[in-house]
Scaffold this motif. Structure first.
Motif: not given
Length: 203
Positions: A82-85, A91-94, A138-140, A167-172
Motif C-alpha cells: 500500500h505504501f508503494l502504491t 508522485l503523480q500529483k501536480e 529515498c522518498v525525499g 526515480l528508478a534508482t530510489d524506487f528500487f
C-alpha cells in the motif's frame, strides 16, 4: 447424563480390583512386593503425565508464535504494498501544497500529503529505525526530482531521462529495503545498465 461418568468410574475401579485379585491369586505378582510395584507404576504414570503436559505447552506456544508471526508477515506485506502504491499516486500529483487555491478544496489538497504521513507512521511500526530513515531519504529524493520536473516549462527528453533514472534508482532502493525487512534476504542488485536502456528506449 450424570450416570454415565459415574458408571465408567465404577467399572474401572471394579476391573482394577478384579485384576489385582487375579494377579495375586495366580501369583503373577507377589503380595509383599505389590505395594512397591504399584507405587513404581504410579510414579511412572505421573512422570509421563508431567512430560506430556510440558511437551503440549511447548507445542502450544510454538503454534501461537507461528500464527502471530504469520499475521505480522501478512500485515507487513499489506502495508508495504500500500505504501508503494500511495507513493506512486503522490508522485503523480501536480502539487502537494498546504495552501488553498481557488479551484481546489482543502480535502483534495491536503489529503495526499496527509495520507503520505500516515503511511510513514504505518511503515515505521513495521520497519527498523535504520530502514525507515533510509526510506525517508529515498522518498525525499523522489519528491525533489518530481517537483523539479514539474517546474520545468519546456521539458526535453534529457529532463525526463534524468528524472526516470533517479526515480528508478530510489524506487528500487525502497523496494530492496522493504524486501529485506519482509523476507530477511539480502536485496538483489538491479542491472542499472539494462534499466537505463529501457528508460532511453521509452522516449
Amino acid at each position: 447424563m450424570k450416570l454415565k461418568p459415574n458408571f465408567s468410574r465404577g467399572a474401572v475401579l471394579v476391573l482394577t480390583i478384579i485384576f489385582l485379585i487375579t494377579a495375586v491369586t495366580f501369583e503373577i505378582f507377589e503380595l509383599s512386593s505389590l505395594p512397591a510395584q504399584f507405587f513404581g507404576t504410579l510414579l511412572g504414570v505421573v512422570i509421563t503425565a508431567i512430560i506430556t503436559v510440558l511437551l503440549l505447552q511447548g507445542q502450544t506456544k510454538s503454534e501461537e508464535s507461528r500464527e502471530r508471526n504469520l499475521m505480522v508477515f501478512e500485515k507487513k506485506q499489506e502495508i508495504f504494498f500500500h505504501f508503494l502504491t500511495q507513493l506512486n499516486t503522490i508522485l503523480q500529483k501536480e502539487e502537494l501544497t498546504l495552501h488553498l487555491s481557488h479551484d481546489k478544496t482543502l480535502e483534495r489538497e491536503v489529503n495526499s500529503l496527509q495520507d503520505l504521513l500516515f503511511e510513514f507512521g504505518f511503515l515505521q511500526m513495521h520497519t527498523s529505525t535504520e530502514t525507515f530513515d533510509r526510506i525517508l531519504v529515498c522518498v525525499g529524493n523522489l519528491m525533489e526530482e518530481s517537483k523539479k520536473i514539474k517546474q520545468i516549462e519546456n521539458k526535453k527528453e534529457q529532463d525526463f531521462e534524468l528524472y526516470y533514472q533517479v526515480l528508478a534508482t530510489d524506487f528500487f532502493a525502497i523496494v530492496s529495503l522493504l524486501k529485506l525487512e519482509l523476507y530477511q534476504t539480502a536485496p538483489t542488485a538491479i542491472d542499472k545498465n539494462q534499466l537505463d536502456r529501457i528508460i532511453r528506449l521509452s522516449f
